[in-house]
Design a protein around this motif. Sequence first.
Motif, mmCIF file in Angstrom:
data_model
loop_
_atom_site.group_PDB
_atom_site.id
_atom_site.type_symbol
_atom_site.label_atom_id
_atom_site.label_comp_id
_atom_site.label_asym_id
_atom_site.label_seq_id
_atom_site.Cartn_x
_atom_site.Cartn_y
_atom_site.Cartn_z
ATOM 1 N N THR A 1 51.254 -7.715 -15.380
ATOM 2 C CA THR A 1 51.890 -6.864 -16.384
ATOM 3 C C THR A 1 50.915 -6.717 -17.536
ATOM 4 O OG1 THR A 1 54.141 -7.527 -15.806
ATOM 5 C CG2 THR A 1 53.793 -6.664 -18.033
ATOM 6 N N HIS B 1 52.443 -3.877 -13.456
ATOM 7 C CA HIS B 1 53.166 -3.013 -14.389
ATOM 8 C C HIS B 1 52.229 -2.594 -15.514
ATOM 9 C CE1 HIS B 1 56.409 -5.435 -12.494
ATOM 10 N NE2 HIS B 1 57.062 -4.296 -12.530
ATOM 11 N N ASN C 1 54.971 4.458 -11.735
ATOM 12 C CA ASN C 1 55.564 3.219 -12.250
ATOM 13 C C ASN C 1 55.129 2.890 -13.676
ATOM 14 O OD1 ASN C 1 56.881 2.768 -9.813
ATOM 15 N ND2 ASN C 1 55.153 1.670 -8.937
#
Length: 282
Positions: free
Chosen positions: A81, A105, A133
């Motif tokens: 992330t 992410h 995404n």
Amino acid sequence: MKKLAFACAGLLGLALSHAALAAGAQQPTRAASPTGIDAASAAQLDKAVAGSWRSPENKARDMYRHPQQTLSFFGVRPDMTVIEIWPSGGWFTEILAPYLHDNGHYIGAVEAGSKSTAALQKKFSFAPAQYGNAKIMEFNHKAPVLGAPGSADRVLTFRNVHNWAADGSAEAMFKAMFAVLKPGGVLGVEDHRADAGKKLDDVVNSGYLPTDYVIKLATDAGFKLDAQSEINANPKDDHNHPKGVWTLPPSFDMGDTDKAKWQAIGESDRMTLRFVKPAAAK
């Protein structure tokens, strides 16, 4: 305010080594042991850098911005992330968001009410297979909250600290970046580098910053300096230009005046710093 301006330790593999040398990159000041990326991640990163969705104008700047080496030095893996602070038009977003698409992410943290939100949304809409995404998060940089505490593996910011230094928000931003990182997480900072020994007040309006000032911002917020790199150094840049860093490409704020001279220098001399949030920190 002026427009907003994010060597891998042990350079991963012969191909990356040749790319770094061709771009004039130098070795980091010390080995970057815990954070490099593995060969599979490096191959995915190469694919993202070569992506057809990237604009030709952005690809042309790879020789100055060294994306493979920089992101490798920061230890960015595709399952992480990653929050990019103030991505502006999305130069690194074009690489990071597709790289993180399948298993990680990407979050672009933008100033609330800025043009960056619309610019990134437009970029994402043109290539949903690469950006599907990716997320955009708006925040107020004078009272920043960048997400749930301890939720990010990496926080990256490219050529933004000079803006925060100029408007007095730098301390708050570094504290917020510390808070959102997981213990053991990495903060990667790249910014225009002033001459050694310069004081902040002497250079803050030029876009250049003293390296020790940036290090102090981070360590005062709780970070530990883990390594420095010369990946983005430019020895042709003497840091002394009529309109500061914005004299040089890609801004060319002098217009056509001495443009060939500024083009020959290239983009600015920059520090590349890697900080770690101590594992025991909360």
